[in-house]
Design a protein around this motif. Structure first.
Motif, PDB file in Angstrom:
ATOM      1  N   ASP A 254      29.874  52.187  36.823  1.00 41.57           N
ATOM      2  CA  ASP A 254      29.808  51.487  35.540  1.00 41.57           C
ATOM      3  C   ASP A 254      30.173  50.015  35.686  1.00 41.57           C
ATOM      4  N   GLU A 255      31.227  49.725  36.454  1.00 45.22           N
ATOM      5  CA  GLU A 255      31.685  48.341  36.576  1.00 45.22           C
ATOM      6  C   GLU A 255      30.725  47.496  37.411  1.00 45.22           C
ATOM      7  N   VAL A 256      30.148  48.093  38.447  1.00 51.89           N
ATOM      8  CA  VAL A 256      29.177  47.335  39.240  1.00 51.89           C
ATOM      9  C   VAL A 256      27.955  47.004  38.394  1.00 51.89           C
ATOM     10  N   ARG A 257      27.470  47.973  37.648  1.00 54.87           N
ATOM     11  CA  ARG A 257      26.285  47.742  36.825  1.00 54.87           C
ATOM     12  C   ARG A 257      26.557  46.764  35.689  1.00 54.87           C
ATOM     13  N   ALA A 258      27.811  46.757  35.205  1.00 54.77           N
ATOM     14  CA  ALA A 258      28.181  45.831  34.131  1.00 54.77           C
ATOM     15  C   ALA A 258      28.591  44.463  34.666  1.00 54.77           C
ATOM     16  N   ARG A 259      28.601  44.314  35.982  1.00 58.17           N
ATOM     17  CA  ARG A 259      28.996  43.073  36.653  1.00 58.17           C
ATOM     18  C   ARG A 259      30.441  42.672  36.361  1.00 58.17           C
ATOM     19  N   THR A 260      31.277  43.664  36.127  1.00 56.67           N
ATOM     20  CA  THR A 260      32.712  43.395  35.962  1.00 56.67           C
ATOM     21  C   THR A 260      33.475  43.639  37.267  1.00 56.67           C
ATOM     22  N   PHE A 261      32.830  44.200  38.247  1.00 59.12           N
ATOM     23  CA  PHE A 261      33.382  44.330  39.595  1.00 59.12           C
ATOM     24  C   PHE A 261      32.328  43.848  40.582  1.00 59.12           C
ATOM     25  N   PRO A 262      32.726  42.973  41.517  1.00 64.48           N
ATOM     26  CA  PRO A 262      34.078  42.438  41.704  1.00 64.48           C
ATOM     27  C   PRO A 262      34.381  41.295  40.749  1.00 64.48           C
ATOM     28  N   ASP A 263      35.643  41.206  40.372  1.00 65.64           N
ATOM     29  CA  ASP A 263      36.086  40.098  39.526  1.00 65.64           C
ATOM     30  C   ASP A 263      36.807  39.075  40.405  1.00 65.64           C
ATOM     31  N   ASP A 264      37.456  38.083  39.789  1.00 62.52           N
ATOM     32  CA  ASP A 264      38.118  37.036  40.563  1.00 62.52           C
ATOM     33  C   ASP A 264      39.208  37.602  41.475  1.00 62.52           C
ATOM     34  N   GLU A 265      39.897  38.616  40.980  1.00 64.29           N
ATOM     35  CA  GLU A 265      40.993  39.202  41.777  1.00 64.29           C
ATOM     36  C   GLU A 265      40.485  39.813  43.070  1.00 64.29           C
ATOM     37  N   HIS A 266      39.247  40.285  43.056  1.00 62.96           N
ATOM     38  CA  HIS A 266      38.709  40.986  44.225  1.00 62.96           C
ATOM     39  C   HIS A 266      37.624  40.165  44.919  1.00 62.96           C
ATOM     40  N   SER A 267      37.706  38.826  44.774  1.00 62.20           N
ATOM     41  CA  SER A 267      36.768  37.920  45.431  1.00 62.20           C
ATOM     42  C   SER A 267      37.535  36.829  46.160  1.00 62.20           C
ATOM     43  N   PHE A 268      36.867  36.155  47.073  1.00 58.36           N
ATOM     44  CA  PHE A 268      37.467  35.058  47.820  1.00 58.36           C
ATOM     45  C   PHE A 268      36.909  33.728  47.323  1.00 58.36           C
ATOM     46  N   ARG A 269      37.755  32.717  47.335  1.00 60.52           N
ATOM     47  CA  ARG A 269      37.350  31.363  46.970  1.00 60.52           C
ATOM     48  C   ARG A 269      37.626  30.428  48.109  1.00 60.52           C
ATOM     49  N   SER A 270      36.785  29.430  48.284  1.00 57.16           N
ATOM     50  CA  SER A 270      36.962  28.477  49.393  1.00 57.16           C
ATOM     51  C   SER A 270      38.168  27.592  49.125  1.00 57.16           C
TER      52      SER A 270
END
Length: 270
Positions: A254-270
């Protein structure tokens, strides 16, 4: 004694019977579940040929091969830090006689690091048990309903009902113990018969659908944990892990299809 043992050994099993301490056994087929059950304090882990119908999608255990058993047993033995690891000899790998049984058992023990092997049958398997024992390989017997013989037995049916059948089962149990087995599984046996066997043999009895008087109990872990919609009558569901896993997988989808996962907490930033 098994609770405090750094590593459960053969003598701990015998000591537990002598002291009236109940032994615990669950099946395991991989390192993940083996580590969890080991941490939980399970005394024995059985790498059962039940891998065939629980993990591989077979209708019975009969198609399982030694090649199927070795990777599973290696994973379980590698993960277990305390539990006594027992590996089933699959159908067709020991019935021809002591020589075949010894070759199979040696191969499994060398390839996996397991502590013991298990095979089905009473008097008909006594020579195989003796050969393995004489070679220094601990053996667990298996009586009552023996899944590898299910075509002859007419399916999963209670064994040992009636005086004659009970006497035959008791005689088989004595033969297994006299041949050198370190324990014996009693599957789908009337509780009074299993109690009698437990009384007359010096080795621990491990029940599955065999009442309360056995020296220990074993369950297939997917039945114990409620992984499916059905479990045998004798298998209490101590959890509903299947439902929890399904819910987790559904939430992920559900979260992948809704594009709520991954969110900022579970992503990397340069």
């Amino acid at each position: 004694m098994t609770e405090t043992a750094k590593r459960v050994r053969v003598h701990h099993l015998q000591a537990a019977k002598a002291r009236g301490e109940r032994l615990t056994m669950l099946t395991a087929y991989d390192a993940v579940t083996a580590r969890i059950f080991d941490d939980a304090g399970v005394d024995m882990l059985l790498v059962g040929d039940s891998i065939g119908n629980t993990m591989h999608g077979h209708r019975t255990t009969l198609p399982v091969t030694v090649e199927d058993m070795i990777p599973a047993a290696r994973a379980v033995a590698g993960a277990a830090q305390r539990a006594f690891v027992v590996v089933d000899l699959p159908f067709g790998s020991y019935e021809a006689g002591p020589t075949q049984a010894l070759e199979t058992a040696v191969r499994i023990m060398k390839a996996t690091g397991a502590d013991a092997v298990k095979l089905e049958g009473g008097r008909r398997s006594a020579a195989q048990i003796r050969a393995l024992t004489d070679a220094g390989i601990p053996v667990v017997g298996h009586l009552g309903y023996t899944p590898q013989s299910e075509n002859l037995l007419g399916g999963p049916r209670v064994q040992g009902r009636g005086d004659e059948a009970a006497a035959e089962l008791s005689t088989d149990a004595v033969a297994v113990a006299d041949a050198g087995a370190v324990a014996v599984v009693l599957e789908m046996v009337p509780a009074p018969v299993a109690a009698r066997v437990t009384e007359i043999v010096a080795i621990p009895t491990i029940g599955i659908g065999a009442g309360t008087e056995c020296d220990g109990q074993v369950l297939v872990w997917v039945d114990m944990a409620g992984m499916g919609d059905w479990s045998p009558r004798f298998a209490k569901r101590f959890g509903e892990v299947g439902a929890a896993l399904r819910a987790a997988a559904t939430a992920y989808v559900d979260e992948v299809r809704a594009r709520t996962f991954p969110d900022d907490e579970h992503s990397f930033r340069s």
